[in-house]
Design a protein around this motif. Structure first.
Motif, PDB file in Angstrom:
ATOM      1  N   ASN A  18    -101.080 -15.823  63.781  1.00 33.77           N
ATOM      2  CA  ASN A  18    -101.961 -15.958  64.941  1.00 33.77           C
ATOM      3  C   ASN A  18    -101.881 -14.774  65.890  1.00 33.77           C
ATOM      4  OD1 ASN A  18    -103.467 -18.390  64.471  1.00 33.77           O
ATOM      5  ND2 ASN A  18    -101.512 -19.441  64.616  1.00 33.77           N
ATOM      6  N   GLN A  19    -100.705 -14.186  66.027  1.00 36.12           N
ATOM      7  CA  GLN A  19    -100.589 -13.005  66.894  1.00 36.12           C
ATOM      8  C   GLN A  19    -101.321 -11.828  66.261  1.00 36.12           C
ATOM      9  OE1 GLN A  19     -98.697  -9.898  66.532  1.00 36.12           O
ATOM     10  NE2 GLN A  19     -99.515  -9.335  68.530  1.00 36.12           N
ATOM     11  N   ALA A  20    -101.079 -11.577  64.992  1.00 33.17           N
ATOM     12  CA  ALA A  20    -101.685 -10.427  64.318  1.00 33.17           C
ATOM     13  C   ALA A  20    -103.184 -10.603  64.094  1.00 33.17           C
ATOM     14  CB  ALA A  20    -100.975 -10.161  62.994  1.00 33.17           C
ATOM     15  N   ALA A  21    -103.642 -11.849  63.939  1.00 35.10           N
ATOM     16  CA  ALA A  21    -105.064 -12.116  63.697  1.00 35.10           C
ATOM     17  C   ALA A  21    -105.933 -11.778  64.902  1.00 35.10           C
ATOM     18  CB  ALA A  21    -105.268 -13.571  63.294  1.00 35.10           C
ATOM     19  N   GLU A  22    -105.340 -11.564  66.048  1.00 30.64           N
ATOM     20  CA  GLU A  22    -106.121 -11.169  67.221  1.00 30.64           C
ATOM     21  C   GLU A  22    -106.936  -9.905  66.946  1.00 30.64           C
ATOM     22  OE1 GLU A  22    -106.842 -12.515  70.256  1.00 30.64           O
ATOM     23  OE2 GLU A  22    -105.898 -14.327  69.468  1.00 30.64           O
ATOM     24  N   ALA A  23    -106.479  -9.080  66.013  1.00 29.45           N
ATOM     25  CA  ALA A  23    -107.215  -7.864  65.650  1.00 29.45           C
ATOM     26  C   ALA A  23    -108.601  -8.182  65.103  1.00 29.45           C
ATOM     27  CB  ALA A  23    -106.433  -7.055  64.624  1.00 29.45           C
ATOM     28  N   TYR A  24    -108.785  -9.397  64.587  1.00 31.37           N
ATOM     29  CA  TYR A  24    -110.064  -9.790  64.003  1.00 31.37           C
ATOM     30  C   TYR A  24    -111.030 -10.384  65.018  1.00 31.37           C
ATOM     31  CZ  TYR A  24    -107.831  -9.093  59.500  1.00 31.37           C
ATOM     32  OH  TYR A  24    -107.194  -8.549  58.423  1.00 31.37           O
ATOM     33  N   ARG A  25    -110.525 -10.719  66.198  1.00 32.75           N
ATOM     34  CA  ARG A  25    -111.383 -11.317  67.227  1.00 32.75           C
ATOM     35  C   ARG A  25    -112.504 -10.322  67.580  1.00 32.75           C
ATOM     36  NH1 ARG A  25    -110.584 -15.361  71.122  1.00 32.75           N
ATOM     37  NH2 ARG A  25    -108.327 -15.382  70.761  1.00 32.75           N
ATOM     38  N   GLY A  26    -113.737 -10.781  67.497  1.00 30.84           N
ATOM     39  CA  GLY A  26    -114.877  -9.924  67.794  1.00 30.84           C
ATOM     40  C   GLY A  26    -115.308  -9.039  66.630  1.00 30.84           C
ATOM     41  N   ASP A  31    -118.777 -17.380  64.277  1.00 34.26           N
ATOM     42  CA  ASP A  31    -118.740 -18.723  63.706  1.00 34.26           C
ATOM     43  C   ASP A  31    -117.617 -18.890  62.669  1.00 34.26           C
ATOM     44  OD1 ASP A  31    -120.243 -16.956  62.070  1.00 34.26           O
ATOM     45  OD2 ASP A  31    -121.293 -18.615  61.125  1.00 34.26           O
ATOM     46  N   CYS A  32    -116.901 -17.826  62.378  1.00 34.45           N
ATOM     47  CA  CYS A  32    -115.764 -17.909  61.463  1.00 34.45           C
ATOM     48  C   CYS A  32    -114.429 -17.820  62.203  1.00 34.45           C
ATOM     49  CB  CYS A  32    -115.847 -16.797  60.417  1.00 34.45           C
ATOM     50  SG  CYS A  32    -117.234 -16.971  59.276  1.00 34.45           S
ATOM     51  N   TRP A  33    -114.479 -17.545  63.497  1.00 37.72           N
ATOM     52  CA  TRP A  33    -113.262 -17.439  64.302  1.00 37.72           C
ATOM     53  C   TRP A  33    -112.837 -18.832  64.774  1.00 37.72           C
ATOM     54  CZ3 TRP A  33    -109.554 -14.084  65.235  1.00 37.72           C
ATOM     55  CH2 TRP A  33    -108.673 -14.347  66.277  1.00 37.72           C
ATOM     56  N   HIS A  34    -111.559 -19.089  64.737  1.00 36.57           N
ATOM     57  CA  HIS A  34    -111.005 -20.350  65.228  1.00 36.57           C
ATOM     58  C   HIS A  34    -109.942 -20.031  66.274  1.00 36.57           C
ATOM     59  CE1 HIS A  34    -112.916 -22.156  61.738  1.00 36.57           C
ATOM     60  NE2 HIS A  34    -112.309 -21.270  60.989  1.00 36.57           N
ATOM     61  N   GLU A  35    -109.707 -20.958  67.148  1.00 37.43           N
ATOM     62  CA  GLU A  35    -108.676 -20.790  68.164  1.00 37.43           C
ATOM     63  C   GLU A  35    -107.715 -21.961  68.084  1.00 37.43           C
ATOM     64  OE1 GLU A  35    -106.627 -18.747  70.642  1.00 37.43           O
ATOM     65  OE2 GLU A  35    -108.594 -17.960  70.170  1.00 37.43           O
ATOM     66  N   PRO A  36    -106.490 -21.804  67.637  1.00 35.14           N
ATOM     67  CA  PRO A  36    -105.937 -20.545  67.136  1.00 35.14           C
ATOM     68  C   PRO A  36    -106.561 -20.186  65.786  1.00 35.14           C
ATOM     69  CG  PRO A  36    -104.380 -22.307  66.720  1.00 35.14           C
ATOM     70  CD  PRO A  36    -105.526 -22.910  67.513  1.00 35.14           C
ATOM     71  N   TYR A  37    -106.341 -18.969  65.363  1.00 39.47           N
ATOM     72  CA  TYR A  37    -106.953 -18.513  64.121  1.00 39.47           C
ATOM     73  C   TYR A  37    -106.520 -19.406  62.955  1.00 39.47           C
ATOM     74  CZ  TYR A  37    -108.724 -15.424  60.503  1.00 39.47           C
ATOM     75  OH  TYR A  37    -109.407 -14.926  59.428  1.00 39.47           O
ATOM     76  N   MET A  38    -105.225 -19.737  62.888  1.00 36.03           N
ATOM     77  CA  MET A  38    -104.755 -20.657  61.852  1.00 36.03           C
ATOM     78  C   MET A  38    -103.873 -21.720  62.512  1.00 36.03           C
ATOM     79  SD  MET A  38    -102.771 -20.155  58.225  1.00 36.03           S
ATOM     80  CE  MET A  38    -104.209 -19.430  57.447  1.00 36.03           C
ATOM     81  N   VAL A  82     -98.969  -8.426  59.965  1.00 35.81           N
ATOM     82  CA  VAL A  82     -97.781  -7.832  60.576  1.00 35.81           C
ATOM     83  C   VAL A  82     -97.980  -7.898  62.084  1.00 35.81           C
ATOM     84  CG1 VAL A  82     -96.431  -5.703  60.872  1.00 35.81           C
ATOM     85  CG2 VAL A  82     -97.329  -6.317  58.611  1.00 35.81           C
ATOM     86  N   GLN A  83     -96.944  -8.324  62.799  1.00 35.97           N
ATOM     87  CA  GLN A  83     -97.040  -8.375  64.256  1.00 35.97           C
ATOM     88  C   GLN A  83     -97.521  -7.031  64.792  1.00 35.97           C
ATOM     89  OE1 GLN A  83     -93.131  -9.437  65.659  1.00 35.97           O
ATOM     90  NE2 GLN A  83     -93.654 -11.602  65.698  1.00 35.97           N
ATOM     91  N   THR A  84     -98.386  -7.088  65.773  1.00 41.05           N
ATOM     92  CA  THR A  84     -99.002  -5.883  66.328  1.00 41.05           C
ATOM     93  C   THR A  84     -97.962  -4.829  66.714  1.00 41.05           C
ATOM     94  OG1 THR A  84    -100.823  -7.239  67.127  1.00 41.05           O
ATOM     95  CG2 THR A  84    -100.611  -5.051  68.085  1.00 41.05           C
ATOM     96  N   ALA A  85     -96.896  -5.234  67.348  1.00 42.51           N
ATOM     97  CA  ALA A  85     -95.876  -4.287  67.812  1.00 42.51           C
ATOM     98  C   ALA A  85     -95.175  -3.564  66.664  1.00 42.51           C
ATOM     99  CB  ALA A  85     -94.845  -5.018  68.672  1.00 42.51           C
ATOM    100  N   HIS A  86     -95.293  -4.094  65.451  1.00 42.34           N
ATOM    101  CA  HIS A  86     -94.600  -3.505  64.305  1.00 42.34           C
ATOM    102  C   HIS A  86     -95.561  -2.847  63.312  1.00 42.34           C
ATOM    103  CE1 HIS A  86     -90.746  -5.176  65.531  1.00 42.34           C
ATOM    104  NE2 HIS A  86     -91.419  -6.261  65.871  1.00 42.34           N
ATOM    105  N   GLN A  87     -96.837  -2.817  63.632  1.00 45.21           N
ATOM    106  CA  GLN A  87     -97.810  -2.200  62.723  1.00 45.21           C
ATOM    107  C   GLN A  87     -97.656  -0.678  62.731  1.00 45.21           C
ATOM    108  OE1 GLN A  87    -101.668  -3.766  63.828  1.00 45.21           O
ATOM    109  NE2 GLN A  87    -101.116  -5.825  63.173  1.00 45.21           N
ATOM    110  N   GLY A  88     -98.056  -0.061  61.632  1.00 48.88           N
ATOM    111  CA  GLY A  88     -97.986   1.393  61.507  1.00 48.88           C
ATOM    112  C   GLY A  88     -96.616   1.910  61.111  1.00 48.88           C
ATOM    113  N   ARG A  89     -95.730   1.010  60.735  1.00 51.25           N
ATOM    114  CA  ARG A  89     -94.373   1.405  60.354  1.00 51.25           C
ATOM    115  C   ARG A  89     -94.100   1.212  58.866  1.00 51.25           C
ATOM    116  NH1 ARG A  89     -90.881  -2.212  63.860  1.00 51.25           N
ATOM    117  NH2 ARG A  89     -89.357  -1.495  62.347  1.00 51.25           N
ATOM    118  N   ALA A 113    -115.488  -8.197  55.441  1.00 49.19           N
ATOM    119  CA  ALA A 113    -116.200  -6.939  55.206  1.00 49.19           C
ATOM    120  C   ALA A 113    -116.175  -6.038  56.435  1.00 49.19           C
ATOM    121  CB  ALA A 113    -117.639  -7.221  54.781  1.00 49.19           C
ATOM    122  N   ALA A 114    -116.177  -6.615  57.621  1.00 49.90           N
ATOM    123  CA  ALA A 114    -116.184  -5.815  58.848  1.00 49.90           C
ATOM    124  C   ALA A 114    -114.801  -5.289  59.227  1.00 49.90           C
ATOM    125  CB  ALA A 114    -116.755  -6.637  60.006  1.00 49.90           C
ATOM    126  N   ALA A 115    -113.769  -5.743  58.561  1.00 52.81           N
ATOM    127  CA  ALA A 115    -112.404  -5.295  58.857  1.00 52.81           C
ATOM    128  C   ALA A 115    -112.104  -4.044  58.041  1.00 52.81           C
ATOM    129  CB  ALA A 115    -111.410  -6.407  58.564  1.00 52.81           C
TER     130      ALA A 115
END
Length: 167
Positions: A18-26, A31-38, A82-89, A113-115
């Protein structure tokens, strides 16, 4: 350290997703977004349907997850976060390489497809986009998702394994 997740990891898996899925918001259709995502109940259904989660741990904390699910004659990569704070590692890449080594047959992953960042991630790690017609065939055969999600998704296949033949 990468290890298979167990029942005790359930709350941490849900939190990472749920923390990492925030990247998909917007990015994905509203109509495919849920709160929380999962939700916890949705995660439980995924696990009961055969998704086995593996996790990357740092100092005893789960910081990344990725699932494997065997469906018929293929293996699916499911719920890679991957948690946002740990991405790119390199955490996601290490998890993916570990899971690719676990697969003995065709290995597929679906994403939105948009990701575009997710698509590029998988392409950098030895996956290729399949054609739209092949995507439709694979999504219908191996995933249990809504028509709307099928319309707005892509499928990538590992270049290490051949795709299953049409039935």
């Amino acid at each position: 350290m990468i290890r298979r997740c167990g029942n005790a990891d359930f709350p941490a898996i849900e939190a990472v997703i749920n923390q990492a899925a925030e990247a998909y918001r917007g990015v994905i259709p509203a109509d495919c977004w849920h709160e929380p995502y999962m939700t916890g109940s949705a995660l439980k259904v995924e696990i009961e349907s055969g998704v086995n989660f593996w996790g990357s741990h740092e100092s005893g904390t789960l910081i990344g997850v990725m699932g494997l699910q065997h469906v018929r004659d293929v293996t699916l990569i499911r719920h890679a976060y991957v948690q946002t704070a740990h991405q790119g590692r390199g955490i996601g890449g290490a998890l993916l390489a570990f899971l690719v080594d676990q697969a003995s047959g065709p290995l597929l992953v679906g994403t939105w497809a948009a990701a575009v960042w997710a698509i590029h991630f998988y392409e950098r790690h030895g996956f290729r986009l399949v054609s739209p017609a092949e995507k439709d065939r694979l999504l219908s055969r191996y995933w249990d998702i809504s028509l709307r999600q099928k319309e707005t998704s892509v499928v990538l296949a590992s270049t290490r394994h051949s795709l299953p033949a049409e039935i």
